[in-house]
Write a protein that holds these residues in place. Sequence first.
Motif, PDB file in Angstrom:
ATOM      1  N   ARG A  54      38.957  26.664  31.403  1.00 46.77           N
ATOM      2  CA  ARG A  54      38.248  26.498  30.144  1.00 46.77           C
ATOM      3  C   ARG A  54      36.981  25.660  30.318  1.00 46.77           C
ATOM      4  O   ARG A  54      35.942  25.965  29.718  1.00 46.77           O
ATOM      5  N   ARG A  55      37.024  24.608  31.109  1.00 45.87           N
ATOM      6  CA  ARG A  55      35.840  23.764  31.285  1.00 45.87           C
ATOM      7  C   ARG A  55      34.736  24.510  32.029  1.00 45.87           C
ATOM      8  O   ARG A  55      33.551  24.384  31.694  1.00 45.87           O
ATOM      9  N   THR A  56      35.110  25.281  33.026  1.00 47.90           N
ATOM     10  CA  THR A  56      34.115  26.070  33.740  1.00 47.90           C
ATOM     11  C   THR A  56      33.488  27.102  32.816  1.00 47.90           C
ATOM     12  O   THR A  56      32.267  27.303  32.812  1.00 47.90           O
ATOM     13  N   GLU A  57      34.338  27.765  32.018  1.00 46.53           N
ATOM     14  CA  GLU A  57      33.839  28.758  31.075  1.00 46.53           C
ATOM     15  C   GLU A  57      32.874  28.122  30.072  1.00 46.53           C
ATOM     16  O   GLU A  57      31.827  28.696  29.755  1.00 46.53           O
ATOM     17  N   LEU A  58      33.226  26.951  29.552  1.00 42.74           N
ATOM     18  CA  LEU A  58      32.371  26.260  28.589  1.00 42.74           C
ATOM     19  C   LEU A  58      31.043  25.886  29.223  1.00 42.74           C
ATOM     20  O   LEU A  58      29.971  26.104  28.629  1.00 42.74           O
ATOM     21  N   ARG A  59      31.086  25.334  30.417  1.00 44.70           N
ATOM     22  CA  ARG A  59      29.863  24.921  31.107  1.00 44.70           C
ATOM     23  C   ARG A  59      28.939  26.117  31.358  1.00 44.70           C
ATOM     24  O   ARG A  59      27.742  26.068  31.056  1.00 44.70           O
TER      25      ARG A  59
ATOM     26  N   LEU B 148      29.196  17.499  27.004  1.00 43.72           N
ATOM     27  CA  LEU B 148      29.698  18.770  26.491  1.00 43.72           C
ATOM     28  C   LEU B 148      29.470  19.879  27.506  1.00 43.72           C
ATOM     29  O   LEU B 148      30.366  20.692  27.766  1.00 43.72           O
ATOM     30  N   GLU B 149      28.279  19.911  28.101  1.00 43.38           N
ATOM     31  CA  GLU B 149      27.972  20.970  29.054  1.00 43.38           C
ATOM     32  C   GLU B 149      28.728  20.802  30.358  1.00 43.38           C
ATOM     33  O   GLU B 149      28.834  21.736  31.148  1.00 43.38           O
ATOM     34  N   GLN B 150      29.255  19.622  30.601  1.00 41.07           N
ATOM     35  CA  GLN B 150      30.113  19.407  31.766  1.00 41.07           C
ATOM     36  C   GLN B 150      31.537  19.900  31.517  1.00 41.07           C
ATOM     37  O   GLN B 150      32.376  19.879  32.412  1.00 41.07           O
ATOM     38  N   GLY B 151      31.785  20.352  30.290  1.00 37.87           N
ATOM     39  CA  GLY B 151      33.094  20.929  29.981  1.00 37.87           C
ATOM     40  C   GLY B 151      34.008  20.042  29.175  1.00 37.87           C
ATOM     41  O   GLY B 151      35.174  20.383  28.962  1.00 37.87           O
ATOM     42  N   TYR B 152      33.488  18.906  28.704  1.00 35.71           N
ATOM     43  CA  TYR B 152      34.325  17.972  27.954  1.00 35.71           C
ATOM     44  C   TYR B 152      33.998  18.072  26.465  1.00 35.71           C
ATOM     45  O   TYR B 152      33.193  17.307  25.932  1.00 35.71           O
ATOM     46  N   GLY B 153      34.618  19.027  25.813  1.00 37.06           N
ATOM     47  CA  GLY B 153      34.364  19.207  24.393  1.00 37.06           C
ATOM     48  C   GLY B 153      35.450  18.688  23.497  1.00 37.06           C
ATOM     49  O   GLY B 153      35.332  18.717  22.271  1.00 37.06           O
ATOM     50  N   ASP B 154      36.519  18.163  24.092  1.00 33.93           N
ATOM     51  CA  ASP B 154      37.677  17.753  23.313  1.00 33.93           C
ATOM     52  C   ASP B 154      37.374  16.664  22.296  1.00 33.93           C
ATOM     53  O   ASP B 154      37.949  16.642  21.200  1.00 33.93           O
ATOM     54  N   THR B 155      36.468  15.761  22.649  1.00 30.90           N
ATOM     55  CA  THR B 155      36.182  14.631  21.764  1.00 30.90           C
ATOM     56  C   THR B 155      35.005  14.887  20.837  1.00 30.90           C
ATOM     57  O   THR B 155      34.646  14.016  20.048  1.00 30.90           O
ATOM     58  N   MET B 156      34.391  16.053  20.926  1.00 32.42           N
ATOM     59  CA  MET B 156      33.234  16.348  20.092  1.00 32.42           C
ATOM     60  C   MET B 156      33.684  16.686  18.664  1.00 32.42           C
ATOM     61  O   MET B 156      34.720  17.314  18.457  1.00 32.42           O
ATOM     62  N   SER B 157      32.877  16.264  17.716  1.00 34.59           N
ATOM     63  CA  SER B 157      33.192  16.580  16.326  1.00 34.59           C
ATOM     64  C   SER B 157      32.782  18.019  16.013  1.00 34.59           C
ATOM     65  O   SER B 157      31.963  18.623  16.724  1.00 34.59           O
ATOM     66  N   ALA B 158      33.341  18.548  14.931  1.00 37.72           N
ATOM     67  CA  ALA B 158      32.966  19.897  14.508  1.00 37.72           C
ATOM     68  C   ALA B 158      31.489  19.957  14.165  1.00 37.72           C
ATOM     69  O   ALA B 158      30.823  20.974  14.405  1.00 37.72           O
ATOM     70  N   GLU B 159      30.949  18.861  13.625  1.00 33.14           N
ATOM     71  CA  GLU B 159      29.542  18.819  13.249  1.00 33.14           C
ATOM     72  C   GLU B 159      28.639  18.929  14.474  1.00 33.14           C
ATOM     73  O   GLU B 159      27.599  19.606  14.432  1.00 33.14           O
TER      74      GLU B 159
END
Length: 295
Positions: free
Chosen positions: A17-22, A69-80
């Motif tokens: 998932r992190r690779t795909e996101l990046r 976020l672009e490194q694949g760490y979106g878990d802590t990001m807000s919806a906004e």
Amino acid sequence: MSSDGAHGDQVTSGLDRRTELREFLRSRRARLKPEDVGLSSYGRRRVPGLRREELAQLAGVSYAYYARLEQGYGDTMSAEVLDAVARALRLSQEESDHLVRLAQPERQSTAQAAPSPQRLRPTVQHLLDTLGVPAYVVGRRLDILGWNRLATAVFGDWAQLPPEERNVARLFFLSPEARDRFADPDRSALRIAGVLRMNAGKSPGDSHLSSLIQELSQKSEEFRQLWARHEVSCPSTGESVRMRHPLVGEFDLVHEPMTLPGDAPMRLMTYHAEPGSRSEEALRMLASWEMEPLR
């Protein structure tokens, strides 16, 4: 077989998932130019598209925050924040949903860890048999779960294939005969790869889907290149598809997909010709030949 993931034009083992996101964010950033979004271009650019800091500026977040976020760490990001990034990247609704699924799969009720095989209800097959247009049903892996005789007349006799080969993507990219039924294969190829990418994002734990993507990536250079583009798309509605048949030549069908109710996502794919057109006559001829009893 091992599962898949895309890094550049290479496919790794496992849909990470992190690779795909990046890779998805990088690919969307690469397709935007500074002048497209009202920014001044400065300095020599080693890679096409916006720089990270430019995208962060457009989204209204700090460079460090977007870089994470672009490194694949979106878990802590807000919806906004995700919404702001989607707007800055000018994502379509399908792409925005895909971004959320990759960054925060827990927000998507459709995500499944290990989806079970899909089977067609007998009542749906009965519906297919009563339709007066070519129609078939596909599952999330684009497996062809059921079809009617008119679909056989247009696309080929899927009943002659082993069940494991009855798959829209596998047939299109690995069977020249099946591909030749489409008069504009490049457009169809992009659409099929995009739908498969969207479905893979919904079910990253589906090992059978990952194996399919790995197989296509190993055997089809065209698919491998399309997969690396990270395009995401839904089955098109009301789109004209030009078909090619050895008996009647080329003709146009209008594609109308419909989502079937139920826990496991399935789509009913229907095709019809415009009334009074030459394509309608071609379809009528194919239907009459298909319905003739065997002698």
